[in-house]
Design a protein around this motif. Structure first.
Motif, PDB file in Angstrom:
ATOM      1  N   VAL A 235     -15.704  -2.204  14.961  1.00 52.06           N
ATOM      2  CA  VAL A 235     -16.597  -1.286  13.615  1.00 52.06           C
ATOM      3  C   VAL A 235     -18.052  -0.521  14.933  1.00 52.06           C
ATOM      4  CG1 VAL A 235     -17.463  -1.583  11.940  1.00 52.06           C
ATOM      5  CG2 VAL A 235     -15.697  -2.879  12.413  1.00 52.06           C
ATOM      6  N   ALA A 236     -18.195  -0.980  15.358  1.00 53.65           N
ATOM      7  CA  ALA A 236     -19.409  -0.277  16.562  1.00 53.65           C
ATOM      8  C   ALA A 236     -18.597   0.786  16.891  1.00 53.65           C
ATOM      9  CB  ALA A 236     -20.027  -1.358  17.150  1.00 53.65           C
ATOM     10  N   GLU A 237     -17.428   0.825  17.330  1.00 59.94           N
ATOM     11  CA  GLU A 237     -16.711   1.415  18.646  1.00 59.94           C
ATOM     12  C   GLU A 237     -15.729   2.914  17.242  1.00 59.94           C
ATOM     13  OE1 GLU A 237     -13.413   0.987  20.629  1.00 59.94           O
ATOM     14  OE2 GLU A 237     -14.527  -0.944  20.915  1.00 59.94           O
ATOM     15  N   ALA A 238     -16.570   2.829  16.111  1.00 58.54           N
ATOM     16  CA  ALA A 238     -15.655   3.406  14.914  1.00 58.54           C
ATOM     17  C   ALA A 238     -14.421   3.905  14.655  1.00 58.54           C
ATOM     18  CB  ALA A 238     -16.441   5.022  15.060  1.00 58.54           C
ATOM     19  N   LEU A 239     -14.271   2.499  14.800  1.00 51.75           N
ATOM     20  CA  LEU A 239     -12.610   2.560  14.760  1.00 51.75           C
ATOM     21  C   LEU A 239     -12.112   2.285  12.808  1.00 51.75           C
ATOM     22  CD1 LEU A 239     -11.075   0.272  17.634  1.00 51.75           C
ATOM     23  CD2 LEU A 239     -11.172   2.811  17.460  1.00 51.75           C
ATOM     24  N   SER A 240     -11.257   2.947  12.672  1.00 51.11           N
ATOM     25  CA  SER A 240     -10.833   2.717  11.876  1.00 51.11           C
ATOM     26  C   SER A 240     -10.183   1.312  10.863  1.00 51.11           C
ATOM     27  CB  SER A 240      -9.681   3.957  10.397  1.00 51.11           C
ATOM     28  OG  SER A 240      -8.896   3.860  11.375  1.00 51.11           O
ATOM     29  N   ILE A 241     -10.209   0.922   9.753  1.00 45.45           N
ATOM     30  CA  ILE A 241      -9.342  -0.130   9.296  1.00 45.45           C
ATOM     31  C   ILE A 241      -8.265  -0.009   9.864  1.00 45.45           C
ATOM     32  CG2 ILE A 241      -9.248  -1.477   7.393  1.00 45.45           C
ATOM     33  CD1 ILE A 241     -11.696  -1.692   7.825  1.00 45.45           C
ATOM     34  N   SER A 242      -7.308   1.215   9.476  1.00 45.40           N
ATOM     35  CA  SER A 242      -5.577   0.820  10.318  1.00 45.40           C
ATOM     36  C   SER A 242      -5.810   0.710  12.204  1.00 45.40           C
ATOM     37  CB  SER A 242      -5.465   2.230  10.366  1.00 45.40           C
ATOM     38  OG  SER A 242      -4.027   2.579  10.329  1.00 45.40           O
ATOM     39  N   GLN A 243      -6.731   1.500  12.880  1.00 46.20           N
ATOM     40  CA  GLN A 243      -6.793   1.717  13.968  1.00 46.20           C
ATOM     41  C   GLN A 243      -7.287   0.270  14.505  1.00 46.20           C
ATOM     42  OE1 GLN A 243     -10.059   4.410  14.510  1.00 46.20           O
ATOM     43  NE2 GLN A 243      -8.493   5.711  15.184  1.00 46.20           N
ATOM     44  N   ILE A 244      -7.843  -0.456  13.978  1.00 45.03           N
ATOM     45  CA  ILE A 244      -8.857  -2.282  14.008  1.00 45.03           C
ATOM     46  C   ILE A 244      -7.393  -2.923  13.999  1.00 45.03           C
ATOM     47  CG2 ILE A 244      -9.903  -3.948  13.481  1.00 45.03           C
ATOM     48  CD1 ILE A 244     -12.421  -2.390  12.704  1.00 45.03           C
ATOM     49  N   ALA A 245      -6.741  -2.741  12.693  1.00 45.78           N
ATOM     50  CA  ALA A 245      -5.135  -4.016  12.374  1.00 45.78           C
ATOM     51  C   ALA A 245      -4.789  -3.653  13.676  1.00 45.78           C
ATOM     52  CB  ALA A 245      -4.918  -2.732  11.007  1.00 45.78           C
ATOM     53  N   ILE A 246      -4.104  -2.613  13.989  1.00 46.63           N
ATOM     54  CA  ILE A 246      -2.974  -1.571  14.859  1.00 46.63           C
ATOM     55  C   ILE A 246      -3.651  -1.990  16.379  1.00 46.63           C
ATOM     56  CG2 ILE A 246      -2.504   0.182  16.464  1.00 46.63           C
ATOM     57  CD1 ILE A 246      -2.512   1.926  13.788  1.00 46.63           C
ATOM     58  N   ARG A 247      -4.793  -2.638  16.614  1.00 44.38           N
ATOM     59  CA  ARG A 247      -4.823  -2.745  17.860  1.00 44.38           C
ATOM     60  C   ARG A 247      -5.648  -4.367  17.855  1.00 44.38           C
ATOM     61  NH1 ARG A 247      -9.781   1.377  20.967  1.00 44.38           N
ATOM     62  NH2 ARG A 247      -8.882   3.157  20.193  1.00 44.38           N
ATOM     63  N   SER A 248      -5.904  -5.024  16.847  1.00 44.34           N
ATOM     64  CA  SER A 248      -5.971  -6.542  16.302  1.00 44.34           C
ATOM     65  C   SER A 248      -3.882  -6.735  16.187  1.00 44.34           C
ATOM     66  CB  SER A 248      -6.011  -6.690  15.227  1.00 44.34           C
ATOM     67  OG  SER A 248      -8.239  -6.468  15.483  1.00 44.34           O
ATOM     68  N   ALA A 249      -3.167  -6.429  16.226  1.00 45.09           N
ATOM     69  CA  ALA A 249      -1.504  -6.520  15.940  1.00 45.09           C
ATOM     70  C   ALA A 249      -2.694  -7.766  14.411  1.00 45.09           C
ATOM     71  CB  ALA A 249      -1.513  -7.458  16.896  1.00 45.09           C
ATOM     72  N   ILE A 250      -2.336  -7.021  13.570  1.00 52.78           N
ATOM     73  CA  ILE A 250      -2.653  -7.844  12.061  1.00 52.78           C
ATOM     74  C   ILE A 250      -2.948  -6.746  11.087  1.00 52.78           C
ATOM     75  CG2 ILE A 250      -3.823  -9.808  13.303  1.00 52.78           C
ATOM     76  CD1 ILE A 250      -6.278  -8.516  11.738  1.00 52.78           C
ATOM     77  N   THR A 251      -2.637  -6.898   9.416  1.00 51.17           N
ATOM     78  CA  THR A 251      -2.542  -6.335   8.644  1.00 51.17           C
ATOM     79  C   THR A 251      -4.038  -5.932   8.301  1.00 51.17           C
ATOM     80  OG1 THR A 251      -2.614  -7.975   7.030  1.00 51.17           O
ATOM     81  CG2 THR A 251      -0.127  -7.608   7.831  1.00 51.17           C
ATOM     82  N   GLN A 252      -3.864  -4.310   7.494  1.00 48.07           N
ATOM     83  CA  GLN A 252      -5.265  -3.915   7.116  1.00 48.07           C
ATOM     84  C   GLN A 252      -5.770  -4.993   6.544  1.00 48.07           C
ATOM     85  OE1 GLN A 252      -4.116   0.213   6.443  1.00 48.07           O
ATOM     86  NE2 GLN A 252      -3.203   0.660   7.770  1.00 48.07           N
ATOM     87  N   ALA A 253      -5.151  -5.374   5.306  1.00 48.01           N
ATOM     88  CA  ALA A 253      -5.548  -6.445   4.326  1.00 48.01           C
ATOM     89  C   ALA A 253      -6.317  -7.641   4.938  1.00 48.01           C
ATOM     90  CB  ALA A 253      -4.726  -6.732   3.309  1.00 48.01           C
ATOM     91  N   THR A 254      -5.929  -8.261   6.361  1.00 46.48           N
ATOM     92  CA  THR A 254      -6.494  -8.751   6.622  1.00 46.48           C
ATOM     93  C   THR A 254      -7.421  -7.931   7.141  1.00 46.48           C
ATOM     94  OG1 THR A 254      -4.344  -9.686   7.055  1.00 46.48           O
ATOM     95  CG2 THR A 254      -6.710 -10.571   8.443  1.00 46.48           C
TER      96      THR A 254
END
Length: 56
Positions: free
Chosen positions: A23-42
């Motif tokens: 979040v501090a890197e200003a990533l979107s929810i979608s980007q965080i989900a992709i990088r974390s290999a989890i769903t956007q809902a999670t």
């Protein structure tokens, strides 16, 4: 009720630190989900939990 330092320790120990750093890197929810290999809902659920804890 947790005070700031205790809450921060709990969040870090729960491996939420990774979310906060993304979040501090200003990533979107979608980007965080992709990088974390989890769903956007999670991601949304985890971040909602973290933010609710910080706003107490």
């Amino acid at each position: 009720m947790d005070d700031g330092p205790q809450l921060l320790r709990r969040l870090i120990s729960a491996d939420i630190r990774g979310y906060l750093l993304k979040v501090a890197e200003a990533l979107s929810i979608s980007q965080i989900a992709i990088r974390s290999a989890i769903t956007q809902a999670t991601v949304e659920c985890h971040l909602s939990t973290v933010l609710a804890g910080l706003c107490r």
